[in-house]
Design an enzyme around this catalytic site. Sequence first.
Site, PDB file in Angstrom:
ATOM      1  N   CYS A  69       6.857 -22.740 -45.918  1.00  0.00           N
ATOM      2  CA  CYS A  69       7.628 -21.226 -44.763  1.00  0.00           C
ATOM      3  C   CYS A  69       6.251 -20.730 -44.454  1.00  0.00           C
ATOM      4  O   CYS A  69       5.129 -20.646 -45.440  1.00  0.00           O
ATOM      5  CB  CYS A  69       8.410 -21.302 -45.651  1.00  0.00           C
ATOM      6  SG  CYS A  69       7.809 -19.881 -47.682  1.00  0.00           S
ATOM      7  N   CYS A  70       6.586 -19.720 -43.165  1.00  0.00           N
ATOM      8  CA  CYS A  70       5.927 -19.105 -42.782  1.00  0.00           C
ATOM      9  C   CYS A  70       6.466 -17.506 -42.063  1.00  0.00           C
ATOM     10  O   CYS A  70       7.705 -17.129 -43.326  1.00  0.00           O
ATOM     11  CB  CYS A  70       4.857 -18.973 -42.350  1.00  0.00           C
ATOM     12  SG  CYS A  70       5.512 -19.603 -40.359  1.00  0.00           S
ATOM     13  N   ALA A  71       6.442 -16.973 -41.563  1.00  0.00           N
ATOM     14  CA  ALA A  71       7.355 -15.988 -41.034  1.00  0.00           C
ATOM     15  C   ALA A  71       8.019 -15.984 -39.831  1.00  0.00           C
ATOM     16  O   ALA A  71       9.228 -15.703 -39.495  1.00  0.00           O
ATOM     17  CB  ALA A  71       6.268 -14.602 -40.077  1.00  0.00           C
TER      18      ALA A  71
END
Length: 105
Positions: A69-71
């Site tokens: 996951c990230c932004a």
Amino acid sequence: MINILKQLFKSEPKPDYSELLKNGGIIVDVRTKNEYAAGHIKGSKNIPLNSLNHNLAKLKKKDQSIITCCASGMRSGSAKSILKNLGYTNVHNGGGWRNLERKIS
């Protein structure tokens, strides 16, 4: 040409992220340390994308379920590709961390 585009952009069925976590999966948040410090999913590991190759020892099993996951989902998509190319077999792009957090709550 259309067939090539379909192959490039085909969507995989979305896994049940909660189930993956219950069965020993982990979340790898590939945002920067500062982004991670500003908010993250409890229990996730922070391995920034630019240092992923140097931190593979933190990912013990190549067959373990890994949710990146990230932004927004862009960097986590890149992380998924990197890990798949390195032989990790059960990698999923969870997208943006806030959206993923809602899905596993």
